[in-house]
Design a protein around this motif. Structure first.
Motif, PDB file in Angstrom:
ATOM      1  N   ARG A  73      42.154  43.342  36.542  1.00 19.46           N
ATOM      2  CA  ARG A  73      42.277  43.271  37.876  1.00 19.46           C
ATOM      3  C   ARG A  73      41.565  44.213  38.769  1.00 19.46           C
ATOM      4  NH1 ARG A  73      44.634  45.228  43.173  1.00 19.46           N
ATOM      5  NH2 ARG A  73      45.171  43.327  44.202  1.00 19.46           N
ATOM      6  N   LEU A  74      40.728  43.940  39.633  1.00 13.37           N
ATOM      7  CA  LEU A  74      39.659  44.974  40.389  1.00 13.37           C
ATOM      8  C   LEU A  74      40.710  45.265  41.744  1.00 13.37           C
ATOM      9  CD1 LEU A  74      36.772  46.122  40.327  1.00 13.37           C
ATOM     10  CD2 LEU A  74      36.149  43.941  41.762  1.00 13.37           C
ATOM     11  N   THR A  75      40.454  46.568  41.902  1.00 13.02           N
ATOM     12  CA  THR A  75      40.816  47.002  43.148  1.00 13.02           C
ATOM     13  C   THR A  75      39.621  47.421  44.055  1.00 13.02           C
ATOM     14  OG1 THR A  75      42.903  48.051  42.288  1.00 13.02           O
ATOM     15  CG2 THR A  75      42.160  48.861  44.677  1.00 13.02           C
ATOM     16  N   THR A  76      39.280  46.599  45.115  1.00 12.07           N
ATOM     17  CA  THR A  76      38.263  46.826  46.067  1.00 12.07           C
ATOM     18  C   THR A  76      38.437  46.195  47.256  1.00 12.07           C
ATOM     19  OG1 THR A  76      36.018  46.228  45.876  1.00 12.07           O
ATOM     20  CG2 THR A  76      37.248  44.518  44.979  1.00 12.07           C
ATOM     21  N   ALA A  77      37.652  46.618  48.341  1.00  8.57           N
ATOM     22  CA  ALA A  77      37.569  46.040  49.478  1.00  8.57           C
ATOM     23  C   ALA A  77      36.650  45.180  49.658  1.00  8.57           C
ATOM     24  CB  ALA A  77      37.410  47.191  50.731  1.00  8.57           C
ATOM     25  N   GLU A  78      35.559  44.808  48.623  1.00 10.29           N
ATOM     26  CA  GLU A  78      34.627  43.829  48.548  1.00 10.29           C
ATOM     27  C   GLU A  78      34.959  42.360  48.630  1.00 10.29           C
ATOM     28  OE1 GLU A  78      30.446  42.493  46.117  1.00 10.29           O
ATOM     29  OE2 GLU A  78      31.653  44.526  45.759  1.00 10.29           O
ATOM     30  N   LEU A  79      34.519  41.342  49.419  1.00  9.21           N
ATOM     31  CA  LEU A  79      35.256  40.236  49.525  1.00  9.21           C
ATOM     32  C   LEU A  79      34.924  39.214  48.292  1.00  9.21           C
ATOM     33  CD1 LEU A  79      34.050  39.362  53.275  1.00  9.21           C
ATOM     34  CD2 LEU A  79      36.502  40.209  52.597  1.00  9.21           C
ATOM     35  N   ASN A  80      33.864  39.409  47.718  1.00  6.86           N
ATOM     36  CA  ASN A  80      33.747  38.625  46.517  1.00  6.86           C
ATOM     37  C   ASN A  80      32.916  39.305  45.598  1.00  6.86           C
ATOM     38  OD1 ASN A  80      34.439  35.526  47.477  1.00  6.86           O
ATOM     39  ND2 ASN A  80      33.141  36.276  49.340  1.00  6.86           N
ATOM     40  N   SER A  99      28.536  37.891  26.525  1.00  3.81           N
ATOM     41  CA  SER A  99      28.600  38.785  27.855  1.00  3.81           C
ATOM     42  C   SER A  99      28.475  37.860  29.028  1.00  3.81           C
ATOM     43  CB  SER A  99      27.694  40.033  27.626  1.00  3.81           C
ATOM     44  OG  SER A  99      26.141  39.265  27.655  1.00  3.81           O
ATOM     45  N   GLY A 100      28.778  38.521  30.142  1.00  6.13           N
ATOM     46  CA  GLY A 100      28.484  37.691  31.489  1.00  6.13           C
ATOM     47  C   GLY A 100      28.828  38.210  32.718  1.00  6.13           C
ATOM     48  N   THR A 101      28.733  37.463  33.638  1.00  7.47           N
ATOM     49  CA  THR A 101      29.256  38.006  35.081  1.00  7.47           C
ATOM     50  C   THR A 101      30.169  36.994  35.698  1.00  7.47           C
ATOM     51  OG1 THR A 101      27.231  39.145  35.418  1.00  7.47           O
ATOM     52  CG2 THR A 101      28.658  38.665  37.331  1.00  7.47           C
ATOM     53  N   THR A 102      31.337  37.352  36.086  1.00  3.52           N
ATOM     54  CA  THR A 102      32.123  36.291  37.057  1.00  3.52           C
ATOM     55  C   THR A 102      32.581  37.172  38.523  1.00  3.52           C
ATOM     56  OG1 THR A 102      34.359  35.243  36.791  1.00  3.52           O
ATOM     57  CG2 THR A 102      34.316  37.556  36.027  1.00  3.52           C
ATOM     58  N   THR A 103      32.910  36.309  39.241  1.00  2.00           N
ATOM     59  CA  THR A 103      33.253  36.770  40.498  1.00  2.00           C
ATOM     60  C   THR A 103      34.810  36.666  40.777  1.00  2.00           C
ATOM     61  OG1 THR A 103      33.006  34.675  41.649  1.00  2.00           O
ATOM     62  CG2 THR A 103      31.191  36.401  41.416  1.00  2.00           C
ATOM     63  N   THR A 104      35.512  37.357  41.838  1.00  2.00           N
ATOM     64  CA  THR A 104      36.846  37.190  42.160  1.00  2.00           C
ATOM     65  C   THR A 104      36.967  37.374  43.523  1.00  2.00           C
ATOM     66  OG1 THR A 104      39.120  37.834  41.606  1.00  2.00           O
ATOM     67  CG2 THR A 104      37.215  39.728  41.628  1.00  2.00           C
ATOM     68  N   SER A 105      38.201  37.154  44.218  1.00  2.00           N
ATOM     69  CA  SER A 105      38.327  37.233  45.585  1.00  2.00           C
ATOM     70  C   SER A 105      39.716  37.519  45.712  1.00  2.00           C
ATOM     71  CB  SER A 105      37.700  36.078  46.265  1.00  2.00           C
ATOM     72  OG  SER A 105      38.717  35.051  46.012  1.00  2.00           O
ATOM     73  N   ILE A 106      40.107  37.711  47.207  1.00  5.20           N
ATOM     74  CA  ILE A 106      41.634  37.883  47.670  1.00  5.20           C
ATOM     75  C   ILE A 106      42.228  36.591  47.139  1.00  5.20           C
ATOM     76  CG2 ILE A 106      41.075  37.049  49.893  1.00  5.20           C
ATOM     77  CD1 ILE A 106      43.107  39.181  50.818  1.00  5.20           C
ATOM     78  N   ASN A 107      41.556  35.539  47.220  1.00  2.00           N
ATOM     79  CA  ASN A 107      42.143  34.011  46.886  1.00  2.00           C
ATOM     80  C   ASN A 107      42.911  34.314  45.350  1.00  2.00           C
ATOM     81  OD1 ASN A 107      41.665  33.277  49.174  1.00  2.00           O
ATOM     82  ND2 ASN A 107      39.728  32.255  48.704  1.00  2.00           N
ATOM     83  N   LYS A 108      42.410  35.127  44.629  1.00  5.71           N
ATOM     84  CA  LYS A 108      42.878  35.273  43.231  1.00  5.71           C
ATOM     85  C   LYS A 108      43.621  36.485  43.080  1.00  5.71           C
ATOM     86  CE  LYS A 108      38.887  32.868  41.340  1.00  5.71           C
ATOM     87  NZ  LYS A 108      37.777  33.013  40.377  1.00  5.71           N
ATOM     88  N   ASP A 109      44.018  37.399  44.013  1.00  2.93           N
ATOM     89  CA  ASP A 109      44.617  38.606  44.067  1.00  2.93           C
ATOM     90  C   ASP A 109      43.697  39.508  43.371  1.00  2.93           C
ATOM     91  OD1 ASP A 109      46.268  40.442  45.187  1.00  2.93           O
ATOM     92  OD2 ASP A 109      47.728  40.217  43.673  1.00  2.93           O
TER      93      ASP A 109
END
Length: 337
Positions: A73-80, A99-109
């Motif tokens: 879980r990431l703690t950040t102010a960045e939107l995506n 390996s890879g890269t994925t995104t998260t957002s406030i919609n996933k907490d």
């Protein structure tokens, strides 16, 4: 339940060889709680700034012979925000397998969950996440074996009531290196507020949890407990919910610890609890098609054991009667399977 072919009990540990036994996952058998400890207790759920921005550590779960879920879980102010991940066969992370890269957002907490595939059976792997040139804790996980298997050892835990004490059993398990995976039978969190059920530690939020923000915060608090965090770091988990992930004595259409007049519609509370659980637990996506909630699943582990995870609460249970609670009621029309 578990369809096995052995049974050697080691307190909270099982070693399996051959024949059949059935274990029903009602979360009243094994308690994680012990007596309070006298020193440095408050630091156990304090934010460790050295872990920023991955304050909640890492976790893995639902391993198969060739895949596993990895979580953080990431703690950040960045939107995506985009988060890098990788998994390797060595602790130095040099022999990278995926390996890879994925995104998260406030919609996933801001939770991050990756289903890593293409792995080898019965193999230890090490994994980590990276964001803004900062790394998470380095986690360890293990895939399931296949073929002829002589033994497996699981640590089986349940009923982790934060206000009642400290999770010293988690620490005891973490000091061993002979466990293949952790099985949590339910009541991973409890819904009560301060002094409502246990008074050793104060939960966050201090009130009973009712909505999505509440359930997310309670899961966050649990993941900040250092003993639980380190156990997740070291071992893959299999989890199934019981009732307190929602509310005490919950069933399909309500719960003993839910009053619609003052706490809102049960379906809204159940939906909030389900969403937070799916975000914060290292579990594959919960099937909610056709307005059903399907978390039950099965894992075949070679020729030794089949693990069945049953939802005995949310999917189809009707309201329990007082008579059933006190004396038990036989009903030939009701089945677990």
């Amino acid at each position: 339940f578990v369809r096995l072919k052995s049974t050697y009990f080691f307190l909270f540990l099982f070693m399996f060889t051959r024949f059949y036994i059935f274990l029903f996952f009602f979360s009243t058998t094994f308690s994680l709680l012990s007596q309070p400890l006298p020193s440095n207790i408050t630091e156990r759920i304090a934010l460790d700034e050295t872990l920023a921005p991955f304050y909640h550590g890492v976790a893995s779960g639902d391993p198969t012979q060739n895949s596993v879920i990895i979580w953080t879980r990431l703690t950040t102010a960045e939107l995506n925000p985009a988060v890098e991940w990788k998994i390797a066969t060595d602790t130095l992370m040099q022999n990278v397998i995926q390996s890879g890269t994925t995104t998260t957002s406030i919609n996933k907490d801001y939770s991050i969950k990756v289903d890593v595939t293409g792995l080898q059976p019965n193999t230890f792997y090490f994994y980590e996440f990276k964001y803004d040139n900062k790394y998470s804790l380095r986690g360890r996980t293990k895939t399931l074996p296949t073929g002829n298997i002589d033994k497996l050892r699981f640590a089986v835990v349940s009923c982790s009531s934060f206000p009642h004490g400290y999770f010293n059993v988690y620490q005891a398990i973490n000091q061993r290196n002979d466990v293949d995976a952790i099985i949590h039978l339910g009541d991973y969190i409890y819904e009560y507020g301060k002094n409502e059920y246990g008074s050793v530690r104060v939960p966050d939020p201090t009130t009973e949890i009712l909505n999505l923000a509440d359930y997310r915060l309670r899961h966050s608090m649990y993941k900040l407990d250092s003993m639980l965090m380190r156990l997740h770091q070291q071992f893959p988990f299999f989890t199934i919910w019981d009732d307190h992930e929602f509310a005490d004595n919950s069933y399909m259409d309500g719960a003993e610890n839910h009053t619609t007049a003052t706490e809102g519609l049960w379906k809204n509370r159940k939906s909030a609890a389900l969403e937070a659980y799916a975000e914060w637990m290292p579990i594959r996506s919960v099937d909610t098609t056709n307005n059903q909630v399907k978390i039950y699943r099965k894992y075949n582990i070679g020729n030794l054991v089949d693990l069945f995870f049953l939802d005995t609460r949310i999917t189809a249970r009707k309201e329990q009667t007082a008579l059933a609670s006190l004396t038990g009621v036989d009903d030939s029309t009701h089945y677990l399977l």
